[in-house]
Scaffold this motif. Structure first.
Motif, PDB file in Angstrom:
ATOM      1  N   THR A  74      59.064  21.185  54.885  1.00  0.00           N
ATOM      2  CA  THR A  74      58.255  20.969  53.745  1.00  0.00           C
ATOM      3  C   THR A  74      58.723  19.790  52.857  1.00  0.00           C
ATOM      4  O   THR A  74      57.954  18.765  52.315  1.00  0.00           O
ATOM      5  CB  THR A  74      57.900  22.270  53.004  1.00  0.00           C
ATOM      6  OG1 THR A  74      57.237  23.224  54.062  1.00  0.00           O
ATOM      7  CG2 THR A  74      56.790  21.779  51.832  1.00  0.00           C
ATOM      8  N   LEU A  75      60.048  19.803  52.607  1.00  0.00           N
ATOM      9  CA  LEU A  75      60.556  19.015  51.698  1.00  0.00           C
ATOM     10  C   LEU A  75      60.648  17.505  52.238  1.00  0.00           C
ATOM     11  O   LEU A  75      60.585  16.478  51.399  1.00  0.00           O
ATOM     12  CB  LEU A  75      62.065  19.420  51.140  1.00  0.00           C
ATOM     13  CG  LEU A  75      62.053  20.788  50.386  1.00  0.00           C
ATOM     14  CD1 LEU A  75      63.421  20.919  50.247  1.00  0.00           C
ATOM     15  CD2 LEU A  75      61.227  20.626  49.170  1.00  0.00           C
ATOM     16  N   GLN A  76      60.905  17.586  53.572  1.00  0.00           N
ATOM     17  CA  GLN A  76      61.255  16.176  54.139  1.00  0.00           C
ATOM     18  C   GLN A  76      59.726  15.520  53.815  1.00  0.00           C
ATOM     19  O   GLN A  76      59.803  14.236  54.171  1.00  0.00           O
ATOM     20  CB  GLN A  76      61.391  16.138  55.682  1.00  0.00           C
ATOM     21  CG  GLN A  76      63.076  16.536  55.598  1.00  0.00           C
ATOM     22  CD  GLN A  76      63.204  16.474  57.209  1.00  0.00           C
ATOM     23  OE1 GLN A  76      62.552  16.715  58.201  1.00  0.00           O
ATOM     24  NE2 GLN A  76      64.673  16.290  57.373  1.00  0.00           N
ATOM     25  N   ARG A  77      58.865  16.103  54.053  1.00  0.00           N
ATOM     26  CA  ARG A  77      57.261  15.445  53.545  1.00  0.00           C
ATOM     27  C   ARG A  77      57.042  14.767  52.265  1.00  0.00           C
ATOM     28  O   ARG A  77      56.505  13.780  52.294  1.00  0.00           O
ATOM     29  CB  ARG A  77      56.191  16.546  53.690  1.00  0.00           C
ATOM     30  CG  ARG A  77      54.937  15.871  53.951  1.00  0.00           C
ATOM     31  CD  ARG A  77      53.809  17.136  53.909  1.00  0.00           C
ATOM     32  NE  ARG A  77      54.013  18.004  55.203  1.00  0.00           N
ATOM     33  CZ  ARG A  77      53.606  18.764  55.276  1.00  0.00           C
ATOM     34  NH1 ARG A  77      53.020  19.853  54.286  1.00  0.00           N
ATOM     35  NH2 ARG A  77      53.876  19.773  56.511  1.00  0.00           N
ATOM     36  N   TYR A  78      58.205  14.935  51.605  1.00  0.00           N
ATOM     37  CA  TYR A  78      58.144  14.506  49.978  1.00  0.00           C
ATOM     38  C   TYR A  78      59.342  13.683  49.840  1.00  0.00           C
ATOM     39  O   TYR A  78      59.603  13.213  48.820  1.00  0.00           O
ATOM     40  CB  TYR A  78      57.973  15.769  48.821  1.00  0.00           C
ATOM     41  CG  TYR A  78      57.008  16.475  49.184  1.00  0.00           C
ATOM     42  CD1 TYR A  78      55.315  15.756  48.754  1.00  0.00           C
ATOM     43  CD2 TYR A  78      56.637  17.534  49.569  1.00  0.00           C
ATOM     44  CE1 TYR A  78      54.367  16.655  48.847  1.00  0.00           C
ATOM     45  CE2 TYR A  78      55.851  18.490  49.859  1.00  0.00           C
ATOM     46  CZ  TYR A  78      54.528  17.828  49.459  1.00  0.00           C
ATOM     47  OH  TYR A  78      53.516  18.598  49.777  1.00  0.00           O
ATOM     48  N   MET A  82      58.723  21.258  40.892  1.00  0.00           N
ATOM     49  CA  MET A  82      59.425  22.075  41.653  1.00  0.00           C
ATOM     50  C   MET A  82      59.958  21.797  43.013  1.00  0.00           C
ATOM     51  O   MET A  82      60.873  22.044  43.603  1.00  0.00           O
ATOM     52  CB  MET A  82      58.341  23.469  42.043  1.00  0.00           C
ATOM     53  CG  MET A  82      57.947  24.420  41.139  1.00  0.00           C
ATOM     54  SD  MET A  82      56.898  25.649  41.612  1.00  0.00           S
ATOM     55  CE  MET A  82      56.578  26.504  40.209  1.00  0.00           C
ATOM     56  N   VAL A  83      59.044  20.746  43.458  1.00  0.00           N
ATOM     57  CA  VAL A  83      59.561  19.903  44.563  1.00  0.00           C
ATOM     58  C   VAL A  83      60.812  19.246  44.455  1.00  0.00           C
ATOM     59  O   VAL A  83      61.697  19.223  45.199  1.00  0.00           O
ATOM     60  CB  VAL A  83      58.255  19.096  45.200  1.00  0.00           C
ATOM     61  CG1 VAL A  83      58.962  18.244  46.180  1.00  0.00           C
ATOM     62  CG2 VAL A  83      57.197  19.881  46.038  1.00  0.00           C
ATOM     63  N   SER A  84      60.889  18.406  43.291  1.00  0.00           N
ATOM     64  CA  SER A  84      61.972  17.652  43.111  1.00  0.00           C
ATOM     65  C   SER A  84      63.168  18.623  42.868  1.00  0.00           C
ATOM     66  O   SER A  84      64.320  17.959  43.186  1.00  0.00           O
ATOM     67  CB  SER A  84      61.765  16.688  41.984  1.00  0.00           C
ATOM     68  OG  SER A  84      61.547  17.487  40.593  1.00  0.00           O
ATOM     69  N   ILE A  85      63.101  19.611  42.382  1.00  0.00           N
ATOM     70  CA  ILE A  85      64.290  20.494  41.862  1.00  0.00           C
ATOM     71  C   ILE A  85      64.544  20.963  43.299  1.00  0.00           C
ATOM     72  O   ILE A  85      66.013  21.127  43.565  1.00  0.00           O
ATOM     73  CB  ILE A  85      64.044  21.615  40.907  1.00  0.00           C
ATOM     74  CG1 ILE A  85      63.730  21.222  39.546  1.00  0.00           C
ATOM     75  CG2 ILE A  85      64.999  22.621  40.801  1.00  0.00           C
ATOM     76  CD1 ILE A  85      62.956  21.933  38.701  1.00  0.00           C
ATOM     77  N   ALA A  86      63.725  21.387  44.229  1.00  0.00           N
ATOM     78  CA  ALA A  86      64.170  21.809  45.404  1.00  0.00           C
ATOM     79  C   ALA A  86      64.843  20.891  46.275  1.00  0.00           C
ATOM     80  O   ALA A  86      65.821  21.355  47.014  1.00  0.00           O
ATOM     81  CB  ALA A  86      62.973  22.384  46.128  1.00  0.00           C
ATOM     82  N   ILE A  87      64.342  19.648  46.311  1.00  0.00           N
ATOM     83  CA  ILE A  87      65.148  18.595  47.164  1.00  0.00           C
ATOM     84  C   ILE A  87      66.489  18.383  46.629  1.00  0.00           C
ATOM     85  O   ILE A  87      67.489  18.390  47.385  1.00  0.00           O
ATOM     86  CB  ILE A  87      64.275  17.349  46.997  1.00  0.00           C
ATOM     87  CG1 ILE A  87      62.898  17.411  47.812  1.00  0.00           C
ATOM     88  CG2 ILE A  87      64.849  16.253  47.583  1.00  0.00           C
ATOM     89  CD1 ILE A  87      62.013  16.340  47.553  1.00  0.00           C
TER      90      ILE A  87
END
Length: 82
Positions: free
Chosen positions: A37-41, A63-68
């Motif tokens: 999921t994260l590689q999509r962003y 949330m996505v940026s923190i998870a990356i």
């Protein structure tokens, strides 16, 4: 409908509503271990995609940026792609 200067009517296309993938799936949190999921962003250069390009809402984009960033620290994602 709006009138032009020449007296013709111009028609505007209605704006398409941006839909956040996480809101549609009712995701509460983004997991840093979910690499697919994260590689999509992430761009091909390794940068985090901005909100307009990823089409996320502000809450889920944070949330996505923190998870990356967490995945990079744990070495699940690279900082720089060469």
């Amino acid at each position: 409908m709006m009138d032009n200067k020449k007296g013709r009517k111009s028609f505007r296309k209605p704006l398409k509503r941006r839909v956040c993938r996480f809101c549609v799936n009712k995701v509460d949190s983004v997991d840093y271990k979910d690499i697919g999921t994260l590689q999509r962003y992430i761009t091909e250069r390794g940068k985090i995609m901005h909100r307009r390009a990823s089409k996320n809402c502000a809450r889920h984009q944070r949330m996505v940026s923190i998870a990356i960033k967490q995945a990079r620290v744990v070495a699940l994602l690279p900082y720089v792609v060469t």
